[in-house]
Design an enzyme around this catalytic site. Structure first.
Site, PDB file in Angstrom:
ATOM      1  CG  ASP A   6      -6.055   9.105   1.893  1.00 53.53           C
ATOM      2  OD1 ASP A   6      -5.593   9.620   2.922  1.00 53.53           O
ATOM      3  OD2 ASP A   6      -5.348   8.661   0.966  1.00 53.53           O
TER       4      ASP A   6
ATOM      5  CG  HIS B  44      -2.709   6.986  -1.376  1.00 57.85           C
ATOM      6  ND1 HIS B  44      -2.384   8.132  -0.694  1.00 57.85           N
ATOM      7  CD2 HIS B  44      -1.749   6.822  -2.305  1.00 57.85           C
ATOM      8  CE1 HIS B  44      -1.279   8.650  -1.183  1.00 57.85           C
ATOM      9  NE2 HIS B  44      -0.870   7.877  -2.170  1.00 57.85           N
TER      10      HIS B  44
ATOM     11  CG  HIS C 117      -3.083   2.411   3.294  1.00 54.54           C
ATOM     12  ND1 HIS C 117      -3.753   2.148   2.127  1.00 54.54           N
ATOM     13  CD2 HIS C 117      -2.578   3.671   3.163  1.00 54.54           C
ATOM     14  CE1 HIS C 117      -3.652   3.196   1.314  1.00 54.54           C
ATOM     15  NE2 HIS C 117      -2.952   4.128   1.929  1.00 54.54           N
TER      16      HIS C 117
ATOM     17  CG  ASP D 152      -3.740  11.842   0.723  1.00 48.63           C
ATOM     18  OD1 ASP D 152      -4.974  11.945   0.649  1.00 48.63           O
ATOM     19  OD2 ASP D 152      -3.170  10.789   1.038  1.00 48.63           O
TER      20      ASP D 152
END
Length: 578
Positions: free
Chosen positions: A336, A338, A300, A427
């Site tokens: 991931d 996200h 991120h 995740d």
């Protein structure tokens, strides 16, 4: 790995939040990981996720610890401060009993809150006295084998794995790890433990040790801190200085959920340095492949901002280090849950780095809100960003493998990378409190094996997210076993996607075939598959409708008119003639 504010204000400075943030409590990738911002239900019930804005200021935007001194109301505070109102008519208090304090404990495995009258986590089932930090995922979750000694456990693991912890370093798989990265932690726990915590690395390391993988079968890479000059190839000077400033502050925050302490800058430099050195070692042929057991995560972190638990972008640093060592083209595959908005931002104009991401998106409602299928790159690099945005929670092995077969591998093979980097967040794994998806360790192992044929086996796996310790440790171990040459323990066969998964893949292929001609044949097959799927669903719905609306025996006798009316036969005929 984390979230935007619910009102979508992406540029709000943290200085403006000093008065407000202490009252908000912990906001994880889904906003508040305990309570959903919409209806107050647990993330496990509906996974509704708040958005958290990162700072867009060009100056180091760090909130000092003084802004976080406000103490939230706890059960203990409520007990000590409540006013007991006696009933005027009730003079006899002989049966009165003092109120008992409510004691709560947080699950070691998933961090969710539980109360003292239970011993197993209500969410993940882990025992209150879990040994997962000592034994990794080998520790029994329910303590049914509580009498199993460590020596017996090690013997059992050697028998299952076929190796000993003392086996020679004969493998060419490298592991990057340094205990100083464990010092990066949130100083003051809010109403809930932060999901990105040092225990994530401890659980994986314990699992690898118990399995005899590391130390044992893997080659250790000595850690070094990344240099400022190397970071400037990825991040702005203002961002680098902002991260460095945290080393002089006891506790600080870049966003409400992206913390730092006095050790965080060093941990971030070590993580980036390990990833850079692993990439260089793989490209040069000193090792065949590697796994970066690092934190804080990175995907991120963009050019100018730290957000989503991430400080420096480890995958981007590794990609540029690989190119400096001789790789012309690098593939970054991000699984991931996200979207890696930072990685996409860094390489969106770069045709030498192909970025492919599979993530929950839900029309931009899932953190960080980026990563739609039509985000394909800019400034002549269109097609070098490939996003597979899942439209719902609960996505599992079949949809991921199906996307690999029809999107990831065809594009990756046409791109022909010299090195493949996996931004390996776990995740999306089954049981994760933030991802709420259903990928199994076998699913991760299968995807790793599918990528292993690219780049001549030159593969670097970098840890990103993942917040259920049992899921993250078992998944990481399964991936590393594939790097060591083992086959996935469970072969995924007859992969059939869900309806939403097929629809997402079809949408992505329709967009990306404009840049990757190899997808043309896949698009025709997917259209046919979607047509057959729709036809079959329509038949099932018709049968169900007829079965519910009118019994079949109404066709005969005096009720046949009602049969045709209820099943819409006359209506369909009139419509066909119109």
């Amino acid at each position: 790995m984390n979230h935007l504010t619910t009102n979508g204000e992406a540029g709000m400075s943290l200085h403006k939040q000093k008065e407000k943030l202490p009252l908000e409590g912990f906001n994880g990738r889904g906003g508040n990981s305990v309570l959903d911002g919409n209806n107050g239900r647990s993330c496990y019930e509906n996974c509704g996720e708040k958005d958290i804005a990162g700072s867009s200021s060009s100056q180091p935007d760090v909130v000092c610890k003084k802004a976080w001194q406000h103490k939230e109301m706890t059960f203990q505070d409520m007990y000590e401060n409540q006013n007991l109102i006696d009933d005027d008519d009730d003079d006899d208090d002989s049966d009165w009993e003092p109120l008992q304090k409510v004691v709560k404990w947080f699950c070691t495995n998933c961090t969710m809150v539980n109360f003292d009258d239970i011993v197993h986590c209500d969410v993940c089932g882990e025992h209150k006295e879990s040994g997962i930090l000592r034994h990794g995922y080998f520790a029994p979750p329910l303590l049914q084998d509580a009498n199993l000694t460590v020596s017996e456990m090690e013997t059992k693991e050697r028998h299952e794995d076929g190796t000993s912890q003392n086996s020679a370093l004969s493998s060419s798989t490298a592991i990057g790890f340094d205990e100083r990265m464990l010092l990066h932690s949130e100083v003051e726990m809010k109403s809930h433990p932060h999901p990105e915590r040092p225990d994530r690395l401890r659980a994986i390391a314990a699992s690898l040790a118990r399995a005899g993988i590391y130390p044992g079968r893997c080659y250790p890479i000595t850690a070094r801190e990344i240099t400022k000059e190397e970071l400037l190839m990825v991040h702005s000077l203002e961002h680098i200085e902002a991260v460095e400033l945290t080393s002089k502050i006891f506790a600080s925050y870049f966003t409400p959920d992206t913390y730092a302490n006095g050790h965080s800058a060093c941990a971030a430099r070590l993580a980036a340095g390990l990833c850079a050195d692993l990439a260089s070692a793989i490209v040069s042929g000193r090792v065949k492949n590697g796994f970066a057991l690092v934190r804080p995560p990175g995907h991120h972190a963009g050019v100018k901002q730290a957000m989503g638990f991430c400080l420096h972008n480890n995958a981007a640093v590794a990609a540029l280090a690989a190119q400096a060592s001789g790789s012309r083209k690098v593939l970054i595959l991000d699984w991931d849950v996200h979207h890696g908005n930072g990685t996409q931002e860094i390489f969106k104009q770069n045709k030498s780095v192909l970025y492919i991401s599979l993530h929950r998106h839900e029309g931009g409602k899932f953190y960080p809100g980026t990563g739609a299928a039509d985000e394909v790159g800019t400034m002549g690099a269109e097609g070098y960003c490939v996003n597979v945005p899942w439209s719902r929670r609960g996505v599992g092995d079949n949809d991921y493998v199906f996307a690999f077969q029809n999107v990831v591998l065809p594009i990756a093979k046409e791109f022909a990378p010299d090195l493949t980097i996996i931004s390996a967040g776990f995740d999306a794994a089954r049981g994760d409190p933030l991802g709420c998806c259903d990928v199994s360790p076998a699913g991760y192992a299968t995807m790793t094996e599918m990528l292993n044929d690219l780049s001549g086996g030159k593969l670097l796996v970098i840890l990103e997210g993942g917040y259920n310790l049992r899921s993250i440790s078992s998944s990481a171990t399964a991936v590393i076993k594939v790097l060591l040459g083992e086959s996935p323990e469970c072969e995924l066969q007859n992969v059939l996607p869900s309806k939403s998964g097929l629809q997402t893949v079809l949408e992505v292929v329709k967009i990306q075939m404009n840049y990757w001609p190899t997808l043309g044949s896949s698009f025709a097959k997917l259209q046919l598959q979607w047509g057959m799927y729709s036809l079959e669903n329509k038949r099932k719905q018709m049968k169900k409708r007829r079965r519910v609306l009118a019994p079949i025996w109404w066709r005969w006798g005096r009720k046949r008119l009602f049969y045709h009316l209820l099943n819409g036969h006359f209506h369909n005929k009139r419509k066909s003639f119109g």
